[in-house]
Scaffold this active site. Structure first.
Site, PDB file in Angstrom:
ATOM      1  N   LYS A   1     -32.756  26.375 104.567  1.00  9.57           N
ATOM      2  CA  LYS A   1     -31.532  27.177 104.615  1.00  9.57           C
ATOM      3  C   LYS A   1     -31.657  28.337 103.631  1.00  9.57           C
ATOM      4  CE  LYS A   1     -26.657  25.921 104.899  1.00  9.57           C
ATOM      5  NZ  LYS A   1     -25.728  24.937 104.345  1.00  9.57           N
ATOM      6  N   ILE A   2     -31.479  29.534 104.167  1.00 10.12           N
ATOM      7  CA  ILE A   2     -31.776  30.760 103.410  1.00 10.12           C
ATOM      8  C   ILE A   2     -30.538  31.659 103.425  1.00 10.12           C
ATOM      9  CG2 ILE A   2     -33.240  32.838 103.466  1.00 10.12           C
ATOM     10  CD1 ILE A   2     -35.230  30.747 103.290  1.00 10.12           C
TER      11      ILE A   2
END
Ligand code: E4P
Length: 226
Positions: A86-87
Protein backbone atom coordinates in the site's frame (compact mmCIF):
# COMPACT_ATOMS: atom_id res chain seq x y z
CA UNK A 1 -18.95 -5.78 -4.57
CA UNK A 2 -16.48 -7.57 -2.32
CA UNK A 3 -16.03 -6.53 1.29
CA UNK A 4 -12.71 -6.20 3.06
CA UNK A 5 -12.32 -5.41 6.73
CA UNK A 6 -10.31 -2.27 7.49
CA UNK A 7 -8.65 -3.32 10.72
CA UNK A 8 -5.48 -4.61 12.35
CA UNK A 9 -7.33 -6.16 15.29
CA UNK A 10 -7.02 -9.91 15.34
CA UNK A 11 -10.31 -10.59 17.17
CA UNK A 12 -12.28 -8.37 14.79
CA UNK A 13 -10.70 -9.99 11.74
CA UNK A 14 -11.20 -13.50 13.15
CA UNK A 15 -14.91 -12.80 13.73
CA UNK A 16 -15.50 -11.17 10.31
CA UNK A 17 -13.60 -13.95 8.53
CA UNK A 18 -15.58 -16.67 10.34
CA UNK A 19 -18.83 -15.15 9.03
CA UNK A 20 -17.58 -15.64 5.48
CA UNK A 21 -18.42 -12.08 4.43
CA UNK A 22 -14.95 -10.65 3.83
CA UNK A 23 -12.40 -11.55 1.22
CA UNK A 24 -9.56 -9.34 2.33
CA UNK A 25 -8.08 -6.98 4.90
CA UNK A 26 -6.59 -3.51 4.62
CA UNK A 27 -4.35 -2.13 7.34
CA UNK A 28 -2.70 1.24 7.74
CA UNK A 29 -0.21 2.73 10.23
CA UNK A 30 -3.01 4.34 12.28
CA UNK A 31 -4.91 1.04 12.59
CA UNK A 32 -1.72 -0.73 13.68
CA UNK A 33 -0.95 2.05 16.18
CA UNK A 34 -4.35 1.43 17.84
CA UNK A 35 -3.17 -2.08 18.73
CA UNK A 36 -0.94 -3.08 21.65
CA UNK A 37 2.41 -1.27 20.99
CA UNK A 38 4.29 -4.44 21.89
CA UNK A 39 2.70 -6.22 18.92
CA UNK A 40 5.18 -7.57 16.40
CA UNK A 41 3.83 -6.15 13.12
CA UNK A 42 5.14 -8.92 10.85
CA UNK A 43 3.75 -11.59 13.21
CA UNK A 44 0.38 -9.80 13.32
CA UNK A 45 0.21 -9.48 9.51
CA UNK A 46 0.97 -13.19 9.04
CA UNK A 47 -1.66 -14.11 11.65
CA UNK A 48 -4.21 -11.98 9.76
CA UNK A 49 -3.27 -13.61 6.47
CA UNK A 50 -3.88 -17.05 7.94
CA UNK A 51 -7.35 -15.98 9.10
CA UNK A 52 -8.39 -14.74 5.67
CA UNK A 53 -7.16 -17.90 3.98
CA UNK A 54 -5.24 -16.36 1.12
CA UNK A 55 -7.46 -13.29 0.64
CA UNK A 56 -6.21 -9.81 -0.19
CA UNK A 57 -4.00 -8.19 2.45
CA UNK A 58 -2.61 -4.67 1.94
CA UNK A 59 0.38 -3.61 4.03
CA UNK A 60 1.25 0.09 3.99
CA UNK A 61 4.72 1.62 3.73
CA UNK A 62 5.64 4.64 5.86
CA UNK A 63 8.46 6.13 3.78
CA UNK A 64 7.71 9.25 1.76
CA UNK A 65 10.47 8.88 -0.86
CA UNK A 66 10.57 6.32 -3.66
CA UNK A 67 13.78 4.59 -2.56
CA UNK A 68 12.51 4.24 0.99
CA UNK A 69 9.18 2.82 -0.22
CA UNK A 70 10.96 0.32 -2.46
CA UNK A 71 13.27 -0.72 0.38
CA UNK A 72 10.27 -1.22 2.68
CA UNK A 73 8.38 -3.17 0.01
CA UNK A 74 11.40 -5.40 -0.45
CA UNK A 75 11.62 -5.98 3.29
CA UNK A 76 7.87 -6.77 3.62
CA UNK A 77 7.97 -9.19 0.69
CA UNK A 78 10.81 -11.14 2.33
CA UNK A 79 8.56 -12.25 5.19
CA UNK A 80 5.22 -11.93 3.35
CA UNK A 81 5.57 -12.59 -0.39
CA UNK A 82 1.77 -12.40 -0.97
CA UNK A 83 1.51 -8.81 0.32
CA UNK A 84 -0.14 -6.08 -1.69
CA UNK A 85 2.03 -3.03 -0.99
CA UNK A 86 0.00 0.00 0.00
CA UNK A 87 1.55 3.22 -1.26
CA UNK A 88 0.43 6.82 -0.67
CA UNK A 89 -0.80 8.90 -3.60
CA UNK A 90 2.21 11.22 -3.84
CA UNK A 91 4.75 11.67 -6.64
CA UNK A 92 7.33 9.46 -4.92
CA UNK A 93 4.58 6.88 -4.47
CA UNK A 94 3.73 6.87 -8.18
CA UNK A 95 7.41 6.25 -9.02
CA UNK A 96 7.44 3.35 -6.56
CA UNK A 97 4.23 1.94 -8.07
CA UNK A 98 5.74 2.12 -11.54
CA UNK A 99 8.84 0.19 -10.41
CA UNK A 100 6.86 -2.39 -8.40
CA UNK A 101 4.50 -2.88 -11.33
CA UNK A 102 7.55 -3.55 -13.56
CA UNK A 103 8.50 -6.28 -11.05
CA UNK A 104 4.88 -7.55 -11.12
CA UNK A 105 4.40 -6.73 -7.44
CA UNK A 106 0.80 -5.68 -6.67
CA UNK A 107 0.19 -2.24 -5.17
CA UNK A 108 -2.77 -0.47 -3.64
CA UNK A 109 -2.56 3.32 -3.96
CA UNK A 110 -4.09 4.89 -0.88
CA UNK A 111 -5.26 8.38 0.13
CA UNK A 112 -7.00 9.02 -3.20
CA UNK A 113 -9.54 11.85 -3.03
CA UNK A 114 -10.20 12.67 -6.70
CA UNK A 115 -10.78 10.95 -10.03
CA UNK A 116 -7.59 12.46 -11.46
CA UNK A 117 -5.53 10.92 -8.65
CA UNK A 118 -7.23 7.56 -9.28
CA UNK A 119 -6.43 7.80 -12.98
CA UNK A 120 -2.76 8.60 -12.27
CA UNK A 121 -2.50 5.63 -9.87
CA UNK A 122 -4.03 3.32 -12.47
CA UNK A 123 -1.70 4.62 -15.19
CA UNK A 124 1.37 4.15 -13.00
CA UNK A 125 0.43 0.46 -12.81
CA UNK A 126 -1.48 -0.02 -9.54
CA UNK A 127 -3.93 -2.93 -9.63
CA UNK A 128 -5.87 -1.35 -6.70
CA UNK A 129 -6.89 2.29 -6.19
CA UNK A 130 -8.34 3.28 -2.80
CA UNK A 131 -10.79 6.17 -2.93
CA UNK A 132 -11.54 7.66 0.50
CA UNK A 133 -15.22 8.46 1.06
CA UNK A 134 -15.69 9.48 4.71
CA UNK A 135 -12.78 11.92 4.84
CA UNK A 136 -14.28 13.78 1.85
CA UNK A 137 -17.68 13.90 3.57
CA UNK A 138 -15.90 15.27 6.67
CA UNK A 139 -14.90 18.39 4.72
CA UNK A 140 -18.38 18.78 3.17
CA UNK A 141 -17.50 17.17 -0.16
CA UNK A 142 -19.45 14.24 -1.60
CA UNK A 143 -17.29 11.12 -1.17
CA UNK A 144 -19.78 8.80 -2.88
CA UNK A 145 -19.88 11.15 -5.90
CA UNK A 146 -16.10 10.81 -6.26
CA UNK A 147 -16.43 7.00 -6.18
CA UNK A 148 -19.19 7.34 -8.80
CA UNK A 149 -16.95 9.55 -10.99
CA UNK A 150 -14.10 7.04 -10.78
CA UNK A 151 -16.43 4.11 -11.60
CA UNK A 152 -17.90 6.00 -14.59
CA UNK A 153 -14.43 6.79 -15.94
CA UNK A 154 -13.34 3.17 -15.45
CA UNK A 155 -16.39 2.00 -17.44
CA UNK A 156 -15.93 4.53 -20.24
CA UNK A 157 -12.21 3.94 -20.55
CA UNK A 158 -12.39 0.23 -19.76
CA UNK A 159 -9.67 0.44 -17.12
CA UNK A 160 -8.55 -2.65 -15.26
CA UNK A 161 -7.54 -1.66 -11.76
CA UNK A 162 -9.87 -2.57 -8.92
CA UNK A 163 -11.65 0.34 -7.25
CA UNK A 164 -11.58 0.06 -3.46
CA UNK A 165 -13.97 2.38 -1.64
CA UNK A 166 -12.22 3.24 1.63
CA UNK A 167 -12.84 5.44 4.65
CA UNK A 168 -16.32 3.99 5.06
CA UNK A 169 -18.18 5.40 8.06
CA UNK A 170 -21.67 3.83 8.01
CA UNK A 171 -23.76 1.18 6.22
CA UNK A 172 -25.28 3.74 3.83
CA UNK A 173 -21.77 4.35 2.47
CA UNK A 174 -21.59 0.62 1.63
CA UNK A 175 -24.84 0.86 -0.36
CA UNK A 176 -23.69 4.04 -2.15
CA UNK A 177 -20.37 2.48 -3.14
CA UNK A 178 -22.06 -0.71 -4.39
CA UNK A 179 -24.56 1.35 -6.41
CA UNK A 180 -21.70 3.40 -7.88
CA UNK A 181 -20.02 0.17 -9.00
CA UNK A 182 -16.96 -0.04 -6.73
CA UNK A 183 -15.29 -3.47 -6.90
CA UNK A 184 -14.52 -3.55 -3.19
CA UNK A 185 -15.43 -1.62 -0.05
CA UNK A 186 -13.01 -1.82 2.86
CA UNK A 187 -15.12 -1.39 5.96
CA UNK A 188 -14.30 -0.93 9.66
CA UNK A 189 -15.40 -3.89 11.78
CA UNK A 190 -18.01 -1.87 13.70
CA UNK A 191 -19.69 -0.70 10.48
CA UNK A 192 -19.53 -4.22 9.04
CA UNK A 193 -21.40 -5.54 12.10
CA UNK A 194 -23.94 -2.68 11.95
CA UNK A 195 -24.59 -3.51 8.31
CA UNK A 196 -25.75 -7.03 9.25
CA UNK A 197 -28.37 -5.87 11.74
CA UNK A 198 -32.00 -4.98 11.19
CA UNK A 199 -34.56 -4.61 14.01
CA UNK A 200 -37.21 -6.33 11.87
CA UNK A 201 -34.94 -9.37 11.53
CA UNK A 202 -34.64 -9.65 15.32
CA UNK A 203 -38.38 -9.02 15.86
CA UNK A 204 -39.31 -11.45 13.06
CA UNK A 205 -37.09 -14.20 14.45
CA UNK A 206 -38.47 -13.69 17.96
CA UNK A 207 -42.06 -14.03 16.72
CA UNK A 208 -41.21 -17.19 14.69
CA UNK A 209 -39.61 -18.70 17.81
CA UNK A 210 -42.59 -17.71 19.99
CA UNK A 211 -45.08 -19.24 17.53
CA UNK A 212 -43.00 -22.42 17.25
CA UNK A 213 -42.84 -22.70 21.06
CA UNK A 214 -46.65 -22.19 21.27
CA UNK A 215 -47.23 -24.93 18.71
CA UNK A 216 -44.93 -27.31 20.60
CA UNK A 217 -46.78 -26.55 23.85
CA UNK A 218 -50.16 -27.27 22.14
CA UNK A 219 -48.80 -30.56 20.78
CA UNK A 220 -47.51 -31.54 24.20
CA UNK A 221 -50.95 -30.78 25.72
CA UNK A 222 -52.71 -32.93 23.09
CA UNK A 223 -50.27 -35.83 23.66
CA UNK A 224 -50.85 -35.62 27.39
CA UNK A 225 -54.65 -35.83 26.86
CA UNK A 226 -54.41 -38.96 24.64
C1 E4P B 1 -7.97 2.45 3.57
O1 E4P B 1 -7.39 1.47 3.16
C2 E4P B 1 -7.77 3.08 4.90
O2 E4P B 1 -7.16 2.15 5.75
C3 E4P B 1 -9.03 3.49 5.58
O3 E4P B 1 -10.20 3.15 4.88
C4 E4P B 1 -9.00 4.85 6.19
O4 E4P B 1 -10.25 5.17 6.74
P1 E4P B 1 -10.50 6.32 7.82
O5 E4P B 1 -10.80 7.57 7.08
O6 E4P B 1 -11.69 5.84 8.59
O7 E4P B 1 -9.25 6.41 8.65
Amino acid sequence: MQLYVDSANINEIRHAAALGIVSGVTTNPSLLAKEDPSVDVSKRILEIYELIEGGHLSVEVVSTDTDGMLREADEILKWFPEATIKIPMIEGGLRAVKELSRQEIPTNVTLIFSATQALAANNAGAPYVSVFVGRLDDISLDGIQVVQDVCDIWDTQQLDSQIIAASIRHPIHIIGCAQAGADIATVPYKVLMQSLKHPLTDAGLQSFLNDHAKMQAEKAKLMAKN
